[in-house]
Design a protein around this motif. Structure first.
Motif, short mmCIF file in Angstrom:
data_model
loop_
_atom_site.label_atom_id
_atom_site.label_comp_id
_atom_site.label_asym_id
_atom_site.label_seq_id
_atom_site.Cartn_x
_atom_site.Cartn_y
_atom_site.Cartn_z
N ARG A 138 0.92 -1.28 -0.11
CA ARG A 138 0.09 -0.19 0.10
C ARG A 138 0.84 1.25 0.08
NH1 ARG A 138 -2.01 0.83 5.74
NH2 ARG A 138 0.29 1.00 5.78
N ASP A 139 1.99 1.32 0.79
CA ASP A 139 2.74 2.42 0.84
C ASP A 139 3.70 2.67 -0.30
OD1 ASP A 139 1.97 2.91 3.46
OD2 ASP A 139 3.50 1.69 4.49
N LEU A 140 4.17 1.47 -0.96
CA LEU A 140 4.93 1.59 -2.25
C LEU A 140 3.69 2.40 -3.35
CD1 LEU A 140 7.28 0.74 -3.64
CD2 LEU A 140 6.27 -1.51 -4.11
N LYS A 141 2.75 1.84 -3.34
CA LYS A 141 1.77 2.54 -4.10
C LYS A 141 1.77 3.86 -4.15
CE LYS A 141 -0.65 -1.90 -4.76
NZ LYS A 141 -1.86 -2.66 -4.31
N THR A 142 2.27 4.51 -3.24
CA THR A 142 2.22 6.09 -3.35
C THR A 142 3.44 6.71 -3.67
OG1 THR A 142 2.85 6.01 -0.87
CG2 THR A 142 0.65 5.98 -1.27
N ASP A 143 4.31 5.72 -4.00
CA ASP A 143 5.63 6.30 -4.70
C ASP A 143 5.70 6.73 -6.07
OD1 ASP A 143 8.33 6.15 -5.77
OD2 ASP A 143 9.00 5.21 -3.98
N THR A 144 5.78 8.03 -6.38
CA THR A 144 5.69 8.37 -7.68
C THR A 144 6.45 7.54 -8.58
OG1 THR A 144 5.04 10.65 -6.78
CG2 THR A 144 5.66 10.41 -9.17
N ALA A 145 7.51 7.30 -8.37
CA ALA A 145 8.51 6.44 -9.36
C ALA A 145 7.94 5.03 -9.67
CB ALA A 145 10.02 6.19 -8.71
N TRP A 146 7.14 4.29 -8.65
CA TRP A 146 6.54 3.24 -8.89
C TRP A 146 5.31 3.27 -9.74
CZ3 TRP A 146 7.13 -1.82 -8.06
CH2 TRP A 146 5.73 -2.67 -8.07
N LEU A 147 4.80 4.19 -9.30
CA LEU A 147 3.39 4.73 -10.15
C LEU A 147 3.79 4.90 -11.77
CD1 LEU A 147 1.54 6.80 -7.79
CD2 LEU A 147 1.02 4.33 -8.33
N ASN A 148 4.78 5.58 -11.95
CA ASN A 148 5.16 5.88 -13.20
C ASN A 148 5.55 4.63 -14.03
OD1 ASN A 148 4.42 8.56 -13.28
ND2 ASN A 148 6.47 9.25 -12.45
N ALA A 149 6.33 3.82 -13.22
CA ALA A 149 6.91 2.57 -14.08
C ALA A 149 5.84 1.63 -14.12
CB ALA A 149 8.12 1.97 -13.01
N GLN A 150 4.90 1.37 -13.54
CA GLN A 150 3.73 0.42 -13.80
C GLN A 150 2.68 0.88 -14.90
OE1 GLN A 150 4.50 -2.15 -12.31
NE2 GLN A 150 6.02 -1.14 -11.29
N LYS A 151 2.52 2.36 -14.98
CA LYS A 151 1.76 2.69 -16.24
C LYS A 151 2.26 1.85 -17.62
CE LYS A 151 1.02 7.49 -14.26
NZ LYS A 151 1.30 8.90 -14.29
N ASP A 152 3.57 1.51 -17.57
CA ASP A 152 3.95 1.04 -18.88
C ASP A 152 3.46 -0.64 -18.88
OD1 ASP A 152 5.17 3.07 -19.52
OD2 ASP A 152 6.99 2.71 -18.68
N ALA A 153 2.86 -1.12 -17.86
CA ALA A 153 2.33 -2.21 -17.72
C ALA A 153 3.43 -3.23 -18.23
CB ALA A 153 0.97 -2.54 -18.59
N ASN A 154 4.53 -3.18 -17.51
CA ASN A 154 5.78 -3.85 -17.90
C ASN A 154 5.61 -5.56 -17.76
OD1 ASN A 154 5.94 -4.08 -15.27
ND2 ASN A 154 7.86 -2.54 -15.07
#
Length: 322
Positions: A203-219
């Motif tokens: 839950r806390d990781l999902k507030t990390d902007t870098a994490w959110l941006n990386a997952q937008k690419d649906a890697n």
């Protein structure tokens, strides 16, 4: 009329086989288990063939000497090899259920044999999974642990010491630079580490902007390898999985929650099998009561050589409850 039926012993073996297949399918760690060295959990079946209650594994350290150059004499200057070993002890665990009696069975149209198998299957798979989670996260060696935020010890962790992408990358570098290096596993030709995180840490990781941006690419989209199934996401070559069985304690500052997240490399743990899951049936009270039991002879241990966790980096973070 002549009918054909299976002998009792074959029925037991059939149910045991079905239970073991189904239980293994339900085990979360199944995706990490294999008999080769390129697996997070190294499964050893040696004790299925040989008698004994313990198996010993060896580790040969890499040579680190400078070697000899030119025509300098090598004889007498050879480098001494270093070996370490660890042992895994197996034991039997069992559980069973006993039906009340024939009158109780008369009251329901349910298949109580099937119900018993299902209940014991769930118990067995959860028992194995819980042992893996607990074993891998317990008592990390001093050189294989990281803390969230500014904390330098478990007792200093507070809610704000959250899991972040920076911390994940730090854990990966710590694994790569360890001696011996914590080997990643190869998946479809690419090297990856795995990381198990508690739902509060996720839950806390999902507030990390870098994490959110990386997952937008649906890697992870399009990856068919089963190890990716159910993954939370991927960051810097580390595949993250969220699971409620990740160790959670109240050992932080003023009893703050601490999530014992774990980064795992190849051969992080060993699963030694003496006897795969078995199924037994018995009757009691002059045949009035029917009983069912299952069990396994096995041992699960974190790989530790020379007093150091071999392929686990424990990442302790704050994990404030919702």
């Amino acid at each position: 009329m002549t009918v054909t039926s299976l002998p009792v012993n074959l029925v037991k073996k059939l149910w045991a086989s079905q239970l073991w297949v189904e239980a293994q399918d339900d085990i979360f760690f199944k995706r990490f288990i294999g008999e080769g060295e390129n697996n997070i959990i190294h499964k050893k079946n040696d004790l299925k063939k040989e008698k004994g209650d313990q198996i010993t594994l060896g580790l040969a350290m890499k040579l680190s000497g400078a070697g000899i150059s030119g025509d300098s004499t090598l004889e007498g200057n050879e480098e001494q090899m270093t070996f370490y070993d660890m042992s895994v002890t197996i034991d039997q665990i069992r559980n069973g259920v006993r039906l009340k009696g024939k009158m109780e069975e008369q009251k329901t149209a349910a298949n109580l044999r099937q119900s018993a198998k299902n209940a014991l299957k769930v118990w067995l798979s959860e028992k194995i999974d819980n042992t893996f989670f607990t074993t891998l996260a317990t008592s990390p060696s001093a050189g294989r642990v990281l803390f969230g935020g500014d904390a330098t010890a478990t007792a200093e962790i507070v809610d704000a010491d959250k899991l972040t992408t920076t911390l994940i990358s730090t854990a990966k570098r710590k694994a790569m630079l360890a001696t011996p290096k914590i080997r990643p596993v190869k998946i479809d030709g690419k090297e990856h580490y795995m990381m198990l995180v508690h739902p509060y840490a996720a839950r806390d990781l999902k507030t990390d902007t870098a994490w959110l941006n990386a997952q937008k690419d649906a890697n992870l989209r399009g990856d068919k390898n089963p190890i990716f199934s159910g993954a939370l996401g991927i960051w810097d070559g580390v595949i993250l999985f969220e699971h409620e069985n990740v160790r959670l304690t109240t050992d932080g500052a003023t009893s703050a929650n601490v999530a014992w997240n774990t980064l795992l490399g190849a051969q992080a743990g060993v699963w030694a099998i003496g006897k795969e899951a078995f199924w037994e049936e018995d009757t009691f009270d002059y045949g009035n009561q029917q009983g069912f039991a299952t069990g396994i002879i096995h041992g699960i241990k974190k790989s530790i050589f020379n007093g150091e966790d071999f392929a686990v980096i424990t990442v302790e973070t704050g994990a404030k409850a919702d």
